[in-house]
Design a protein around this motif. Structure first.
Motif, PDB file in Angstrom:
ATOM      1  N   UNK A  45     -15.726 -23.608  29.439  1.00 22.61           N
ATOM      2  CA  UNK A  45     -16.625 -22.993  30.420  1.00 22.61           C
ATOM      3  C   UNK A  45     -15.802 -22.417  31.555  1.00 22.61           C
ATOM      4  N   UNK A  46     -16.348 -21.362  32.149  1.00 18.47           N
ATOM      5  CA  UNK A  46     -15.643 -20.705  33.236  1.00 18.47           C
ATOM      6  C   UNK A  46     -16.666 -19.988  34.109  1.00 18.47           C
ATOM      7  N   UNK A  47     -16.196 -19.379  35.160  1.00 21.10           N
ATOM      8  CA  UNK A  47     -17.079 -18.658  36.073  1.00 21.10           C
ATOM      9  C   UNK A  47     -16.339 -17.432  36.595  1.00 21.10           C
ATOM     10  N   UNK A  48     -17.133 -16.443  36.995  1.00 22.91           N
ATOM     11  CA  UNK A  48     -16.570 -15.250  37.619  1.00 22.91           C
ATOM     12  C   UNK A  48     -17.536 -14.743  38.675  1.00 22.91           C
ATOM     13  N   UNK A  49     -16.991 -14.090  39.686  1.00 24.23           N
ATOM     14  CA  UNK A  49     -17.782 -13.497  40.755  1.00 24.23           C
ATOM     15  C   UNK A  49     -17.688 -11.984  40.615  1.00 24.23           C
ATOM     16  N   UNK A  50     -18.833 -11.331  40.427  1.00 24.81           N
ATOM     17  CA  UNK A  50     -18.848  -9.895  40.162  1.00 24.81           C
ATOM     18  C   UNK A  50     -19.159  -9.119  41.439  1.00 24.81           C
ATOM     19  N   UNK A  51     -18.518  -7.974  41.647  1.00 23.60           N
ATOM     20  CA  UNK A  51     -18.817  -7.154  42.825  1.00 23.60           C
ATOM     21  C   UNK A  51     -20.185  -6.493  42.685  1.00 23.60           C
ATOM     22  N   UNK A  52     -20.974  -6.542  43.738  1.00 23.12           N
ATOM     23  CA  UNK A  52     -22.295  -5.919  43.743  1.00 23.12           C
ATOM     24  C   UNK A  52     -22.454  -5.102  45.012  1.00 23.12           C
ATOM     25  N   UNK A  53     -23.548  -4.355  45.081  1.00 28.12           N
ATOM     26  CA  UNK A  53     -23.809  -3.497  46.235  1.00 28.12           C
ATOM     27  C   UNK A  53     -25.224  -3.757  46.717  1.00 28.12           C
ATOM     28  N   UNK A  54     -25.390  -4.029  48.013  1.00 31.27           N
ATOM     29  CA  UNK A  54     -26.713  -4.279  48.574  1.00 31.27           C
ATOM     30  C   UNK A  54     -26.865  -3.494  49.867  1.00 31.27           C
ATOM     31  N   UNK A  55     -28.043  -2.888  50.030  1.00 32.17           N
ATOM     32  CA  UNK A  55     -28.273  -2.061  51.212  1.00 32.17           C
ATOM     33  C   UNK A  55     -29.754  -2.076  51.595  1.00 32.17           C
ATOM     34  N   UNK A  56     -30.043  -1.620  52.804  1.00 32.88           N
ATOM     35  CA  UNK A  56     -31.394  -1.654  53.346  1.00 32.88           C
ATOM     36  C   UNK A  56     -32.224  -0.457  52.894  1.00 32.88           C
ATOM     37  N   UNK A  57     -33.514  -0.689  52.767  1.00 33.89           N
ATOM     38  CA  UNK A  57     -34.476   0.374  52.501  1.00 33.89           C
ATOM     39  C   UNK A  57     -35.634   0.231  53.478  1.00 33.89           C
TER      40      UNK A  57
END
Length: 566
Positions: A45-57
């Protein structure tokens, strides 16, 4: 030879891992390989942190008719500013072409609107005690000014400017651009000022200093000697007597008029009521009301005479009866927003925003792009699917893609801005819930439908696997949320489901999944919002994904997976 993992092969492993999710105070607990003995397993088992994008609407012109509940009052959010909510509603008679009898006299007119209440225990007499705190916002002891007018604006069922049969929707105009005292709405082609359409000859009700009560209501019936013959206890309600002259002239005296003959004629004649809330002082309160309740109504109590026989044999009998009007039909919630503490605007959809503003009524939401670029999505897929030599991905006999990494859990980790003003109340955001939805298709994420915990009586404790609950402090001393989107990602990997953006809103009832339209939003990124987010005046501030945000509090997507050992 390269080892592969199919979805079915490791179902037993997934069961073990999933059970650990619920065993450790709703936090993920990975199952290390030495549980089974490192030499006895061929996976890790392992884990990873993925880059994401969040912004206001920024949200403007939201549908305000057809809401499941309605807000009434004044609420001061310490981080955003003030919202004032009023209600315009049609009323519907219990019957048409009524026969009120002869010499009809109204004894009383009573309007009842139940509060959303909850039993907290029993008093010394063994009777129920209640709280209305679950649906009350702001200071319960701070009064508001409440006035009820007869509405003179006709609320249409169908849109005359659209195709035949298209429903007429009404939309919010809460920006105070025209003025900050009147209540406005948009119908798609014009702006309506309900203060210009109120019946000014008679005010139906005026309460200069209104405060709600959580006390039960005792109703008693008395005989001719004023002795109590029966009694009934009602749950807490807004229950008031109204002026009888108004209802005598507008209802009883219209007995032989066509205006009481059918629904269409009545809607055009009596166009409804306008509940206007106003501030009394800097403080205030706001209530969520259930006008659709069968106990929400206006009851006209009247007496009439019936004569039998003629001449000296004539006998006149006085009888009592009622005529009821419910709050069914078209109903709108209008808002006046004075967000003097925080400016809301569309965010940076390229680099993401530092802070995300989730605000109800006509407020703001966050859009989360899990794979901001095509390359991000391709890398994710390549890391999890089995890639063939021809560049395609291997499938099983059912057409599903075979995985070399099996996702056990995927969590959107969302941190609350600890610097947000709470007005000195450390529990101000204690019961906040976040609601995530598929922005592209305006539906809940698939993880919503497979959540095993549903609680219709207590929305705060419902859908807690997928949507999670606010955790007061994590290892960094931060308040945070965990939104599980495991099945959403598995759908992308196994069934080539479209990568859709995720909308985040604040919700008072995560059990409600109905949508509200946004005016003139065709072709826009966001065309609908969950209606539950409109009927909360509350707001919260979250940390975003911009590079300026500290890694310790940046919103992130964490994926926990199982893969073969090399």
């Amino acid at each position: 030879m390269k080892k592969t993992i199919s979805a079915l092969k490791f179902c037993a492993v997934c069961s073990v891992i999933m059970s650990s999710f619920f065993a450790c105070d709703k936090d993920f607990a990975s199952v290390e390989s030495d549980v089974l003995g490192d030499d006895n397993t061929n996976f890790q088992t392992n884990r990873e942190s993925l880059p994401i994008l969040a912004y206001n609407k920024k949200l403007n012109s939201l549908q305000i008719d057809g809401l499941t509940s309605n807000l009434l009052g004044v609420f001061n959010d310490p981080a955003f500013g003030q919202t004032t909510a009023s209600i315009v509603t049609q009323v519907t008679p219990s019957s048409y072409s009524p026969d009120f009898g002869d010499d009809t006299v109204i004894d009383s007119v009573v309007m009842t609107i139940p509060y959303y209440s909850r039993i907290t225990g029993l008093d010394d007499e063994g009777l129920n005690e209640y709280t209305i705190g679950d649906s009350l916002y702001g200071n319960a002891e701070a009064p508001i000014k409440l006035t009820v007018f007869k509405n003179e604006y006709f609320l249409r069922d169908f849109d005359p400017t659209a195709e035949l049969g298209d429903v007429q929707y009404y939309y919010s105009k809460a920006d105070g651009e025209i003025n900050v005292t009147d209540n406005f709405a948009l119908n798609g082609s014009s702006t309506i000022n309900f203060d210009d359409h109120k019946y000014t000859t008679d005010t139906i009700l005026a309460i200069p200093s209104f405060i709600p009560s959580a006390k039960r209501i005792l109703l008693v019936t008395r005989d001719e000697d004023n002795e109590v013959t029966s009694s009934t206890n009602l749950a807490p309600s807004f229950r008031v007597k109204l002026d009888t002259d108004f209802w005598q002239s507008h209802i009883i005296d219209q007995e032989d008029n066509d205006v009481l003959s059918n629904a269409s004629a009545f809607k055009n004649y009596f166009r409804g009521l306008y509940f206007k809330a106003e501030t009394v002082s800097a403080d205030g309160h706001m209530l969520m009301l259930n006008l659709a309740s069968s106990d929400a109504n206006i009851v006209i109590y009247y007496s009439y005479n019936t004569t039998t026989g003629t001449g000296d044999n004539a006998t006149t009998t006085t009888s009592n009866s009622t005529y009821t009007l419910s709050f069914s039909g078209k109903r709108l919630n209008t808002f006046i927003n004075n967000y003097n503490l925080q400016t809301l605007a569309d965010g940076n959809s390229t680099e993401g925003d530092d802070k995300l503003y989730l605000k109800g009524t006509e407020g703001s939401m966050a859009v989360v792009d899990l794979f901001p670029t095509d390359e991000d999505l391709k890398t994710f897929i390549d890391n999890h699917r089995v890639l063939l030599e021809n560049g395609e991905y291997k499938k099983d006999e059912r057409g599903n893609y075979i995985l070399q990494r099996l996702i056990n859990d995927a969590q959107l980790i969302v941190y609350e801005d600890q610097s947000m003003n709470t007005g000195g109340d450390e529990d101000f955001h204690k019961y906040d819930r976040l609601y995530a939805y598929d922005v592209n298709n305006n539906i809940p994420l698939i993880d919503y439908s497979v959540d095993p915990i549903s609680n219709t009586a207590d929305p705060f404790n419902s859908i807690v696997v997928h949507l999670g609950q606010r955790r007061e402090n994590d290892e960094n001393g931060q308040a945070k949320y965990k939104i599980r989107i495991t099945e959403h990602l598995n759908n992308i990997l196994l069934r080539d489901s479209t990568n859709t953006k995720v909308g985040l809103v604040l919700s008072t009832n995560v059990n409600s999944t109905t949508n509200a339209k946004i005016l003139n939003s065709e072709g826009s990124e966001v065309t609908n919002v969950p209606a539950t987010s409109i009927i909360t005046p509350r707001g919260t501030i979250l940390h975003g994904t911009n590079d300026n945000v500290s890694e310790t509090v940046k919103m992130k997507l964490e994926v926990f997976f199982t893969e073969p050992k090399e």
